[in-house]
Design a protein around this motif. Structure first.
Motif, PDB file in Angstrom:
ATOM      1  N   CYS A  12       0.817  -1.011  -0.096  1.00  0.00           N
ATOM      2  CA  CYS A  12       0.053  -0.141   0.062  1.00  0.00           C
ATOM      3  C   CYS A  12       0.757   1.194  -0.058  1.00  0.00           C
ATOM      4  N   CYS A  15       0.539   3.937   3.339  1.00  0.00           N
ATOM      5  CA  CYS A  15       0.819   3.167   4.542  1.00  0.00           C
ATOM      6  C   CYS A  15       1.796   2.252   4.765  1.00  0.00           C
ATOM      7  N   TYR A  17       1.443  -1.033   3.971  1.00  0.00           N
ATOM      8  CA  TYR A  17       0.845  -2.303   4.412  1.00  0.00           C
ATOM      9  C   TYR A  17       1.405  -3.180   3.296  1.00  0.00           C
ATOM     10  N   CYS A  45      -7.218  -1.680   1.802  1.00  0.00           N
ATOM     11  CA  CYS A  45      -6.142  -2.050   2.676  1.00  0.00           C
ATOM     12  C   CYS A  45      -6.818  -1.938   4.014  1.00  0.00           C
ATOM     13  N   CYS A  48      -5.475   1.219   6.349  1.00  0.00           N
ATOM     14  CA  CYS A  48      -5.705   2.685   5.888  1.00  0.00           C
ATOM     15  C   CYS A  48      -6.873   2.953   5.185  1.00  0.00           C
ATOM     16  N   ALA A  50      -7.023   2.389   1.915  1.00  0.00           N
ATOM     17  CA  ALA A  50      -6.781   2.763   0.710  1.00  0.00           C
ATOM     18  C   ALA A  50      -7.426   1.745  -0.289  1.00  0.00           C
TER      19      ALA A  50
HETATM   20 ZN   LIG Z   1      -2.767   1.324   3.649  1.00  0.00          ZN
END
Ligand SMILES: [Zn+2]
Length: 60
Positions: A12, A15, A17, A45, A48, A50
């Motif tokens: 991601c 963030c 991830y 995600c 976050c 996303a």
């Molecule tokens: Zn994220």
């Protein structure tokens, strides 16, 4: 004969991830072995929120 496809990890961008296809995402009922491309459209995600177009494949 096709080579064994190695499923890629995706991360991601906002963030950091990492989605690991070998682990899936138990929180979203994604079974291990699910490629990022095969995730349901509503998967986002888990950290976050996303959307999937904010993810990039891990570098070669
Ligand atoms: Zn994220």
């Amino acid at each position: 004969m096709s080579a064994v496809e190695k499923k890629r990890c995706y991360y991601c961008i906002p963030c950091g991830y990492m989605y690991d296809p070998e682990q899936g995402d138990p929180d979203y009922d994604i079974p291990p072995g699910t490629a990022f491309e095969d995730l349901p459209d509503d998967w986002v995600c888990p950290l976050c929120g996303a959307s999937q177009d904010m993810f990039e494949p891990e570098g070669d």
